[in-house]
Enzyme design. Structure first.
Site, PDB file in Angstrom:
ATOM      1  N   GLU A   1     -20.424  17.472  10.622  1.00  0.00           N
ATOM      2  CA  GLU A   1     -19.216  17.232  11.415  1.00  0.00           C
ATOM      3  C   GLU A   1     -19.556  16.399  12.661  1.00  0.00           C
ATOM      4  OE1 GLU A   1     -16.212  17.312  10.902  1.00  0.00           O
ATOM      5  OE2 GLU A   1     -15.270  17.399  12.864  1.00  0.00           O
TER       6      GLU A   1
ATOM      7  N   ARG B   1      -0.452   8.207  12.642  1.00  0.00           N
ATOM      8  CA  ARG B   1      -0.397   8.058  11.191  1.00  0.00           C
ATOM      9  C   ARG B   1      -0.733   6.643  10.732  1.00  0.00           C
ATOM     10  NH1 ARG B   1       2.616  12.362   9.045  1.00  0.00           N
ATOM     11  NH2 ARG B   1       2.844  11.211   7.123  1.00  0.00           N
TER      12      ARG B   1
ATOM     13  N   TRP C   1      -0.080   2.019   8.055  1.00  0.00           N
ATOM     14  CA  TRP C   1      -1.495   2.047   7.686  1.00  0.00           C
ATOM     15  C   TRP C   1      -1.526   1.370   6.327  1.00  0.00           C
ATOM     16  CZ3 TRP C   1      -4.675   3.958   3.788  1.00  0.00           C
ATOM     17  CH2 TRP C   1      -6.043   3.977   4.090  1.00  0.00           C
TER      18      TRP C   1
ATOM     19  N   ASN D   1       6.525   5.185   3.231  1.00  0.00           N
ATOM     20  CA  ASN D   1       5.191   5.779   3.363  1.00  0.00           C
ATOM     21  C   ASN D   1       4.782   6.218   1.968  1.00  0.00           C
ATOM     22  OD1 ASN D   1       4.119   9.027   4.616  1.00  0.00           O
ATOM     23  ND2 ASN D   1       2.886   7.315   3.977  1.00  0.00           N
ATOM     24  N   GLY D   2       3.677   5.654   1.471  1.00  0.00           N
ATOM     25  CA  GLY D   2       3.217   6.031   0.134  1.00  0.00           C
ATOM     26  C   GLY D   2       2.752   4.812  -0.637  1.00  0.00           C
TER      27      GLY D   2
ATOM     28  N   LYS E   1      -4.253   9.609  10.597  1.00  0.00           N
ATOM     29  CA  LYS E   1      -4.192  11.039  10.283  1.00  0.00           C
ATOM     30  C   LYS E   1      -3.179  11.279   9.178  1.00  0.00           C
ATOM     31  CE  LYS E   1      -4.722  14.750  13.512  1.00  0.00           C
ATOM     32  NZ  LYS E   1      -6.178  14.735  13.632  1.00  0.00           N
TER      33      LYS E   1
ATOM     34  N   CYS F   1       1.181   6.232   7.712  1.00  0.00           N
ATOM     35  CA  CYS F   1       2.437   5.534   7.939  1.00  0.00           C
ATOM     36  C   CYS F   1       3.443   6.506   8.538  1.00  0.00           C
ATOM     37  CB  CYS F   1       3.055   4.923   6.690  1.00  0.00           C
ATOM     38  SG  CYS F   1       2.238   3.438   6.152  1.00  0.00           S
TER      39      CYS F   1
ATOM     40  N   GLU G   1     -16.720   8.085  13.282  1.00  0.00           N
ATOM     41  CA  GLU G   1     -15.267   7.844  13.323  1.00  0.00           C
ATOM     42  C   GLU G   1     -14.837   7.138  14.599  1.00  0.00           C
ATOM     43  OE1 GLU G   1     -12.546  11.254  11.302  1.00  0.00           O
ATOM     44  OE2 GLU G   1     -13.843  11.967  12.873  1.00  0.00           O
TER      45      GLU G   1
ATOM     46  N   LYS H   1     -17.883  12.764  13.427  1.00  0.00           N
ATOM     47  CA  LYS H   1     -17.165  12.485  14.673  1.00  0.00           C
ATOM     48  C   LYS H   1     -17.700  11.210  15.305  1.00  0.00           C
ATOM     49  CE  LYS H   1     -14.815  14.585  14.177  1.00  0.00           C
ATOM     50  NZ  LYS H   1     -13.684  15.103  13.525  1.00  0.00           N
TER      51      LYS H   1
ATOM     52  N   HIS I   1     -37.176  14.145   2.713  1.00  0.00           N
ATOM     53  CA  HIS I   1     -36.938  13.569   1.385  1.00  0.00           C
ATOM     54  C   HIS I   1     -36.207  12.235   1.493  1.00  0.00           C
ATOM     55  CE1 HIS I   1     -38.366  17.195  -0.605  1.00  0.00           C
ATOM     56  NE2 HIS I   1     -37.700  17.874   0.312  1.00  0.00           N
TER      57      HIS I   1
HETATM   58  N1  HGA Z   1       2.066   1.006   0.586  1.00  0.00           N
HETATM   59  C1  HGA Z   1       2.737   0.684   1.793  1.00  0.00           C
HETATM   60  C2  HGA Z   1       2.826   1.871   2.716  1.00  0.00           C
HETATM   61  C3  HGA Z   1       1.465   2.295   3.176  1.00  0.00           C
HETATM   62  C4  HGA Z   1       1.280   3.755   3.462  1.00  0.00           C
HETATM   63  O1  HGA Z   1       2.106   4.606   3.227  1.00  0.00           O
HETATM   64  N2  HGA Z   1       0.089   4.092   3.974  1.00  0.00           N
HETATM   65  O2  HGA Z   1      -0.203   5.433   4.200  1.00  0.00           O
HETATM   66  C5  HGA Z   1       2.079  -0.483   2.510  1.00  0.00           C
HETATM   67  O3  HGA Z   1       0.927  -0.838   2.241  1.00  0.00           O
HETATM   68  O4  HGA Z   1       2.747  -1.085   3.349  1.00  0.00           O
END
Ligand code: HGA
Length: 612
Positions: A485, A27, A74, A100-101, A607, A2, A492, A489, A508
């Protein structure tokens, strides 16, 4: 994860916030939203999808105003959608928030607020916080800053937030705990963002907000206090970031640019740290602990994802040269176990962003139990470098492609330097051996340049295997983390299922998967396990697997059996990961481009993983 941007000043906020969101899109890119304040009130525009979708949507709307904030998401709580996009508003819509969080106790708070008549417009944890703030402000009849402070005492979890108030359009309030935030200090203006990239073209003066701090910004003033109400004197620092570092510089994708930057980024990483003629390594960042390193019992490396792979390379090198036992742990597992940690342990935490939530929690636990903590990070001033006792920056420059490339090789370079430094301190290596190794290490950037020259051949190989649904990557010794790695890659960015395995482990289990449809990428360079890897290649060929081998220049043996060989320059086994990784990065890149994938912003990923 985020991205957050805020602005208050004399310029139009929309272009600043929008451009900032584009910079922070690495992000998260599930949705984007912007709130603006102008004479006609508050305007919020938000849309699922990338920032470009928001930009188009807002085209015909009023975008004037000299204060505003924006968010690129995100999703953690609630699907990516218009309604779950930030900014979110309070019950009476007076306040708005970007976050963000994760608010971990959001469910209980939401139930209580719902019982008291609050109606929610989204499924996010974030909206609960802004309702709570509004309620506290109304009940206590206090100003917003105080209401935010009190509300933050009631939430568990991590946050970086910015809040706007319709009744006070001349203010922005921000706070952080566990998620990063930087304030840009201008003349009659303030900026706030998850990292410095949205700020760099307006001011070089920044303040890194600390955990547990709240900031009140007006056009003229900034007040920072702690959650316990103690006023802080902010430390203004000068940014070293340059604008060109944030641009593609003629490459089609940031990932490709970053792959090609590696000869330079590795050189930058070694600059001033190695003295080949004297056979000496100097690591100023951990110098204070030079004596301690002579008597430590063990090293524990904690990391996630690509950084964890770098840690595995570090394990080989530290055990080989410094003769110190090393354990490499996933930070997310380590933090929830009850690991045995003593004061004689050194914990090395590796994180590109320096903000990885699980790695931070692992550091805190190890610190409480008395270990000495070193950090290996790329972003200066991030949370991990501030949490650790000492550390070594990778100096790779900003990495914008979500799939890590140059940060990985820079982490491996730092770990190589650390292994030699520890060996030097402990006397487990002779000066003549160090002269030999450092002289070669000094020339590794040129060998990487040579490895990059196989790009056209790698593109041809990519064409042949781009439609596969599975792929195996096999290597032995330090070729094993390279295989891991390489597989990471590929999955991803191209969404092909890929597994990395120690080559000998193939029999195995994974050997059951091999048929003529299965490409198997071998790290088959001429080192101590060369003969063994040749046998493994034979085993794959006997089952009609398609072999792609990374071989040493001039190899003839593997060429007889592999379907495709990609040559890399010969090097001491210690430096193999730095070179052998390059063709695997290019292979994944080309396959992803050929499959029409978004290389720089692969689906579901982001990221700077600031959530658990
Ligand atoms: N929890 C919030 C913010 C998401 C977030 O920080 N993601 O890294 C949401 O879901 O909108």
């Amino acid at each position: 994860m985020c991205g957050i941007v805020g602005y208050i000043g004399y310029r139009e906020a929309w272009p600043i916030v929008l451009k900032g969101l584009k910079r922070l899109e690495y992000r998260g890119y599930d949705s984007a939203g912007i709130a603006l304040m102008n004479n006609s009130g508050q305007h919020i525009y938000k849309k699922a999808g990338k920032v470009a979708v928001l930009e188009e949507f807002a085209e015909a709307h009023d975008k004037s105003g000299t204060s505003g904030m924006g968010h690129t998401r995100w999703a953690t709580h609630g699907v990516p959608s218009d309604r779950n996009s930030h900014p979110h508003t309070s019950n009476n819509e007076k306040l708005s928030i970007i976050h963000n969080g994760i608010i971990e106790n959001y469910a209980t708070l939401k139930e209580e607020l719902t019982n008291r008549g609050h109606e929610f417009k989204s499924d996010t944890d974030t909206e609960v916080l802004i309702h709570l703030i509004e309620e506290i402000q109304e009940i206590e009849q206090i100003d917003l800053l105080e209401a935010v402070r009190l509300a933050l005492h009631e939430v568990n979890g991590a946050y970086a937030i910015v809040i706007m108030d319709k009744e006070h359009p001349d203010r922005l309030i921000a706070a952080r705990k566990g998620s990063p935030m930087v304030i840009g200090v201008g003349n009659g203006e303030y900026f706030i963002a998850s990292d410095a990239t949205p700020i760099i073209e307006y001011t070089k003066n920044v303040i890194y907000l600390k955990d547990g701090e709240i900031a009140l910004m007006t056009r003229e003033d900034l007040l920072i206090k702690q959650l316990d109400n103690v006023i802080q004197t902010p430390l203004i620092q000068e940014l070293e970031l340059k604008l060109e570092m944030l641009e593609k510089g003629g490459f089609d994708h940031f990932m490709l640019k970053e792959i090609y930057e590696q000869p330079r980024s590795i050189k930058d990483c070694m600059r001033g740290r190695i003295y080949p003629e004297e056979g000496k390594v100097q690591l100023g960042g951990i110098k204070e602990f030079a004596e301690k390193l002579k008597n430590i019992d063990r090293i524990i490396i904690v990391a996630c994802g690509t950084s964890w792979h770098a840690g595995l390379v570090g394990e080989y090198l530290i055990e080989e040269y410094a003769r110190i036992p090393v354990e490499v742990e996933y930070a997310s597992e380590f933090r929830y176990r009850n690991p045995i940690i003593t004061e004689k342990d050194v914990v090395i935490a590796i994180s590109q962003s320096g903000e990885t939530a699980d790695t931070m929690a692992a550091i805190e636990m190890a610190k409480e139990r008395g270990a000495t903590i070193f950090g290996i990070c790329n972003v200066a001033g991030a949370s991990i470098p501030r949490l650790t006792h000492a550390g070594v920056y990778t100096h790779a420059g900003p990495e914008i492609g979500v799939a890590s490339t140059k940060a990985f090789t820079a982490q491996v370079t730092v770990l190589t330097l650390m292994a030699f430094y520890m060996a030097q301190q402990k006397g487990t290596i002779t000066t003549s051996k160090l002269i030999e190794l450092l002289t070669e290490l000094d020339h590794i950037p040129e060998k990487i340049q040579v490895a990059l020259e196989s790009n056209d051949l790698i593109k041809e190989v990519a064409e042949k295997i781009k439609d596969s649904t599975n792929c195996l990557f096999l290597g032995r010794g330090s070729g094993f983390p390279v295989a891991l790695e390489g597989a990471l890659k590929l999955k991803e960015i191209s969404y092909i299922h890929a597994e990395g395995y120690p080559a000998a482990e193939m029999k195995h289990g994974p050997i059951a998967l091999i048929d003529e449809e299965m490409p198997v990428v071998f790290i088959a360079t001429q080192n101590s396990s060369y003969e063994k890897v040749i046998s493994n290649i034979q085993e794959v060929k006997a089952r009609k697997g398609k072999v792609i081998a990374i071989v040493t220049q001039g190899d003839t043996e593997v060429k007889k059996m592999a379907d495709y060989c990609i040559e890399i320059p010969d090097a001491n086994e210690a430096f193999l990961p730095l070179i052998a990784t390059i063709p695997l990065q290019l292979l994944s890149y080309h396959i992803a481009v050929m499959r029409g994938c978004n290389v720089d912003q692969p689906r579901n990923l982001a990221k700077s993983v600031t959530v658990e």
